[in-house]
Motif scaffolding. Structure first.
Motif, PDB file in Angstrom:
ATOM      1  N   UNK A 171      64.591  26.951  80.036  1.00  0.00           N
ATOM      2  CA  UNK A 171      64.645  25.819  80.052  1.00  0.00           C
ATOM      3  C   UNK A 171      63.178  24.973  80.222  1.00  0.00           C
ATOM      4  N   UNK A 172      63.306  23.645  79.601  1.00  0.00           N
ATOM      5  CA  UNK A 172      61.884  23.077  79.546  1.00  0.00           C
ATOM      6  C   UNK A 172      61.640  22.615  80.735  1.00  0.00           C
ATOM      7  N   UNK A 173      62.540  22.023  81.685  1.00  0.00           N
ATOM      8  CA  UNK A 173      62.095  21.501  82.867  1.00  0.00           C
ATOM      9  C   UNK A 173      63.255  22.262  83.768  1.00  0.00           C
ATOM     10  N   UNK A 174      62.910  22.125  85.204  1.00  0.00           N
ATOM     11  CA  UNK A 174      63.807  23.067  86.005  1.00  0.00           C
ATOM     12  C   UNK A 174      64.269  22.059  87.083  1.00  0.00           C
ATOM     13  N   UNK A 175      63.536  22.231  88.409  1.00  0.00           N
ATOM     14  CA  UNK A 175      64.258  21.819  89.544  1.00  0.00           C
ATOM     15  C   UNK A 175      63.563  20.457  89.750  1.00  0.00           C
ATOM     16  N   UNK A 176      63.892  19.356  88.827  1.00  0.00           N
ATOM     17  CA  UNK A 176      63.169  18.181  88.779  1.00  0.00           C
ATOM     18  C   UNK A 176      64.497  17.125  88.903  1.00  0.00           C
ATOM     19  N   UNK A 177      64.580  16.000  89.229  1.00  0.00           N
ATOM     20  CA  UNK A 177      65.454  14.978  89.134  1.00  0.00           C
ATOM     21  C   UNK A 177      65.615  14.678  87.583  1.00  0.00           C
ATOM     22  N   UNK A 178      67.167  14.474  87.324  1.00  0.00           N
ATOM     23  CA  UNK A 178      67.528  14.159  85.964  1.00  0.00           C
ATOM     24  C   UNK A 178      66.965  12.943  85.207  1.00  0.00           C
ATOM     25  N   UNK A 179      66.715  11.963  86.169  1.00  0.00           N
ATOM     26  CA  UNK A 179      65.909  10.795  85.472  1.00  0.00           C
ATOM     27  C   UNK A 179      64.342  11.071  85.008  1.00  0.00           C
ATOM     28  N   UNK A 180      63.960  12.189  85.667  1.00  0.00           N
ATOM     29  CA  UNK A 180      62.520  12.661  85.079  1.00  0.00           C
ATOM     30  C   UNK A 180      62.443  13.617  83.692  1.00  0.00           C
ATOM     31  N   UNK A 181      63.706  14.168  83.477  1.00  0.00           N
ATOM     32  CA  UNK A 181      63.636  15.263  82.435  1.00  0.00           C
ATOM     33  C   UNK A 181      62.948  14.800  81.231  1.00  0.00           C
ATOM     34  N   UNK A 182      63.121  13.724  80.681  1.00  0.00           N
ATOM     35  CA  UNK A 182      62.448  13.339  79.505  1.00  0.00           C
ATOM     36  C   UNK A 182      61.170  13.406  79.519  1.00  0.00           C
ATOM     37  N   UNK A 183      60.561  13.078  80.695  1.00  0.00           N
ATOM     38  CA  UNK A 183      58.991  13.304  80.584  1.00  0.00           C
ATOM     39  C   UNK A 183      58.452  14.671  80.520  1.00  0.00           C
ATOM     40  N   UNK A 184      59.283  15.550  80.630  1.00  0.00           N
ATOM     41  CA  UNK A 184      58.911  17.131  80.643  1.00  0.00           C
ATOM     42  C   UNK A 184      58.982  17.452  79.230  1.00  0.00           C
ATOM     43  N   UNK A 185      59.797  16.823  78.240  1.00  0.00           N
ATOM     44  CA  UNK A 185      59.615  17.230  76.894  1.00  0.00           C
ATOM     45  C   UNK A 185      58.399  17.008  76.130  1.00  0.00           C
ATOM     46  N   UNK A 186      58.033  18.122  75.669  1.00  0.00           N
ATOM     47  CA  UNK A 186      57.119  18.119  74.769  1.00  0.00           C
ATOM     48  C   UNK A 186      57.167  19.192  73.448  1.00  0.00           C
ATOM     49  N   UNK A 187      56.364  18.892  72.375  1.00  0.00           N
ATOM     50  CA  UNK A 187      56.358  19.992  71.413  1.00  0.00           C
ATOM     51  C   UNK A 187      55.848  21.204  72.043  1.00  0.00           C
TER      52      UNK A 187
END
Length: 348
Positions: A171-187
């Motif tokens: 997974x690209x993000x793990x133990x973070x709030x769902x509202x913050x997930x998009x901030x972890x997405x990057x190429x």
């Protein structure tokens, strides 16, 4: 059996208040365990004795004074035992998270990691731990993976893998709030996560892994109507992965909508799925086979595995714990430990 040809795998007893010691006792009671690895159990003697009592088994062990002695053993039909005095029995309240238990877990795991850095251990398989106990016991990180990475000096990308038989997920993000997930997405993160699970599958004996990349939005964004993360980030990441040279042909595909991607994996089309956030993969994996799930700590210089379930405080001490996920975690640690022992290096 040639002892020098098998990896040295350290087993730890996990949170003293949970089901860990019972699980390890059941694991080591299986004769096939010592056929896969040169096994060393690291932990408190009283806790190991208690785990055997709860499980209703007795396992003979050979005592060692240091982890450096384990690889030199000529008879590995019995597990080695390194006694560590990390916690007093009076400090343990079964079924409850406590700081002493968290400190115990950290002490034992740190000792095992030091031994791997010294070349004395090839892999670690740890029984379930409790994050709350570890944090009140001194853990300074969001989870054990980040603690491992700092202790082992990791500077590159790392993430958890969850496995179920022949299917792995990252997974690209793990133990973070769902509202913050998009901030972890990057190429870059998607490319790193996909490459890491590809290498790890190869270490686990999969010659030609096929890996599916999950979309982020419903219906994979519907062409931008329902979000642009697929267009702006995920599709370019998959294109970059496909443009690279890999030891096997065309390993990466996607992005696929999250509500159908696991159907493709169930049909045998893919051996791994890269998900964008924690529950996108975890819900599916646990519904497909909770009792067999394994967590692999990916991106570390040594293989570290654990059953994907928790400490099961509600049944601790009752002799009910199911050993299947621990057995699967040990098997993966043994296979990846063998690759680590041979200094396996991928040609890319």
């Amino acid at each position: 059996m040639n002892p020098t040809s098998l990896p040295v795998v350290a087993l730890t007893l996990g949170d003293p208040a949970g089901i860990g010691a019972e699980l390890i006792a059941r694991l080591l009671a299986r004769p096939e365990t010592t056929a896969l690895a040169n096994v060393v159990l690291v932990g408190d003697r009283w806790l190991w004795e208690d785990g055997q009592r709860i499980a209703g088994v007795r396992v003979a062990t050979d005592e060692v004074r240091t982890l450096a002695e384990v690889r030199a053993r000529t008879d590995i039909t019995r597990p080695a035992l390194l006694e560590v005095r990390s916690i007093d029995p009076a400090a343990v309240h079964r079924g409850q998270a406590g700081a002493p238990g968290g400190r115990s877990v950290l002490q034992v795991l740190d000792q095992c990691m030091d031994a791997t850095l010294a070349g004395d251990i090839d892999a670690i398989c740890f029984a379930p731990l409790n994050k709350q106990a570890m944090k009140i016991g001194g853990l300074q990180h969001e989870d054990e993976l980040h603690h491992f990475a700092e202790h082992l000096g990791v500077t590159g990308y790392f993430c958890e893998f969850n496995t179920l038989g022949d299917l792995w997920t990252s997974r690209i993000s793990s133990h973070v709030p769902l509202k913050d997930v998009a901030n972890y997405l990057s190429i870059e993160r998607i490319e790193q996560a996909a490459a890491l699970i590809y290498r790890s599958l190869r270490d686990n004996g999969v010659a030609e892994p096929r890996i599916a990349i999950a979309a982020f939005n419903p219906h994979a964004g519907d062409g931008g109507v329902c979000g642009r993360e697929e267009i702006d980030i995920i599709i370019p990441a998959v294109a970059r992965l496909q443009a690279r040279r890999w030891p096997s042909a065309s390993p990466f595909h996607g992005p696929f909508p999250a509500d159908t991607i696991f159907l493709k994996a169930q049909a045998g089309e893919y051996q791994a799925i890269v998900t964008m956030y924690h529950d996108q993969g975890q819900i599916a994996i646990k519904l497909m086979g909770f009792r067999r799930g394994v967590t692999v700590q990916g991106g570390l210089p040594i293989p570290i595995t654990t059953p994907a379930h928790g400490t099961a405080y509600d049944i601790a001490g009752q002799g009910k714990a199911d050993v299947e996920a621990t057995w699967q975690a040990f098997r993966i640690a043994s296979r990846m430990g063998a690759a680590h022992r041979l200094d396996f290096v991928e040609p890319f």
